[in-house]
Design a protein around this motif. Structure first.
Motif, mmCIF file in Angstrom:
data_model
loop_
_atom_site.group_PDB
_atom_site.id
_atom_site.type_symbol
_atom_site.label_atom_id
_atom_site.label_comp_id
_atom_site.label_asym_id
_atom_site.label_seq_id
_atom_site.Cartn_x
_atom_site.Cartn_y
_atom_site.Cartn_z
ATOM 1 N N LYS A 1 7.467 1.963 -6.221
ATOM 2 C CA LYS A 1 7.348 2.961 -5.214
ATOM 3 C C LYS A 1 6.493 2.918 -4.166
ATOM 4 O O LYS A 1 6.956 2.706 -2.693
ATOM 5 N N LEU A 2 5.548 2.360 -3.940
ATOM 6 C CA LEU A 2 4.613 0.954 -3.271
ATOM 7 C C LEU A 2 5.256 0.659 -2.675
ATOM 8 O O LEU A 2 5.609 0.262 -1.057
ATOM 9 N N VAL B 1 7.393 2.251 0.198
ATOM 10 C CA VAL B 1 6.352 2.656 1.852
ATOM 11 C C VAL B 1 6.387 1.799 2.069
ATOM 12 O O VAL B 1 6.211 1.917 3.070
ATOM 13 N N GLU C 1 9.547 0.994 4.113
ATOM 14 C CA GLU C 1 9.422 1.935 5.502
ATOM 15 C C GLU C 1 8.683 1.853 6.932
ATOM 16 O O GLU C 1 9.206 1.675 7.728
ATOM 17 N N LYS D 1 0.976 8.887 2.605
ATOM 18 C CA LYS D 1 2.382 7.909 1.979
ATOM 19 C C LYS D 1 1.857 6.853 1.121
ATOM 20 O O LYS D 1 2.250 6.576 0.067
ATOM 21 N N MET D 2 0.805 6.133 1.374
ATOM 22 C CA MET D 2 0.577 4.651 0.438
ATOM 23 C C MET D 2 -0.814 5.099 -0.443
ATOM 24 O O MET D 2 -0.754 4.264 -1.347
#
Length: 274
Positions: free
Chosen positions: A195-196, A199, A202, A226-227
């Protein structure tokens, strides 16, 4: 400076009364010494001495005799900042040991302190030539310390460095695709890191993260929005591995993500403290 100004100063200042010492960065020691020796080996003769000292160096009257001989022969002593500072720090360390009755002593210490005192007297009355003064006097790189006293463990060791390593490793995973900490077999850990990674990619596309020369955060809001929630999950994974109990994962995440004391309720504080 090294090939012209330095030898000229050594020639002018060497009067047979004062000690002349040229201090150079360690990388220039051999070069500066060879320049001095080649300059003063034909028409004008001067002896070139090298002064070396460190914390473990043996202290006797040979150092003082060498420096006195350099004064009488109008020679030049070449040394490094570390060696010059080591002489003074060694002297102070001996004085501290001799003054502290609880520390072990031996008769040689007093003789060593007297010899270093005589050397420092020559330094006080001598002349110092500094080559590459911006490096020698750099406020962040020129300090030399001799730690003394009882060795004590750092507070909260080893957790104080294991947690930062754990956090940084999550960010590096996005670039390297491999983990350095001990969660390689954990599907939950891999899920959080994936997931990280998404992100972070992105962030590169939105130009809120910079890829070169290494990952650089350009927009703090992106991190908080986000992070940070993902990093909190990654932190919770490490906390749970330390056998912390008595707090639910939900409360732990709320506590980690709280941006101010006002966001931590009394109930949440009691849950964490218990």
């Amino acid at each position: 400076k090294t090939t012209t100004v330095g030898p000229l100063l050594a020639l002018m200042l060497g009067d047979g009364k004062s000690l002349v010492v040229q201090v150079v960065p360690p990388a220039l020691l051999e070069f500066s010494r060879s320049v001095m020796r080649s300059t003063f080996s034909s028409i004008m003769h001067k002896r070139i001495y090298t002064l070396y000292s460190d914390r473990a160096a043996k202290v006797d009257n040979s150092m003082y005799k060498k420096l006195i001989n350099a004064v009488k022969t109008r020679g030049v002593v070449i040394s490094t900042p570390t060696s010059i500072k080591s002489v003074q720090l060694k002297f102070l360390e001996l004085l501290h040991t001799l003054e502290d009755e609880s520390m072990p002593h031996h008769p040689q210490m007093e003789r060593e302190a007297k010899e270093l005192g005589r050397v420092l007297s020559l330094f006080r009355e001598g002349i110092l030539i500094m080559d590459e003064v911006d490096l020698i006097l750099h406020p962040l790189k020129s300090e030399l310390n001799f730690p003394i006293g009882t060795k004590l463990d750092l507070d909260f060791n080893p957790l104080r460095w294991k947690l930062p390593i754990h956090l940084v490793d999550a960010v590096f995973f996005a670039e390297r695709g491999r983990m350095s900490v001990g969660f390689r077999e954990s599907h939950r850990a891999l899920s959080i890191l994936d997931k990280l990674k998404v992100v972070i990619q992105e962030g590169y596309k939105r130009k809120v993260l910079q890829r070169n020369p290494h990952i650089v955060l350009l927009d703090p809001d992106f991190y908080h929005d986000k992070m940070k929630p993902i990093m909190a999950e990654w932190t919770l994974l490490w906390i749970e591995s330390q056998n912390v109990s008595g707090i639910s994962p939900t409360d732990a995440l709320r506590y980690i993500l709280a941006e101010s004391a006002e966001e931590i309720t009394e109930e949440l504080a009691r849950s964490v403290e218990s």
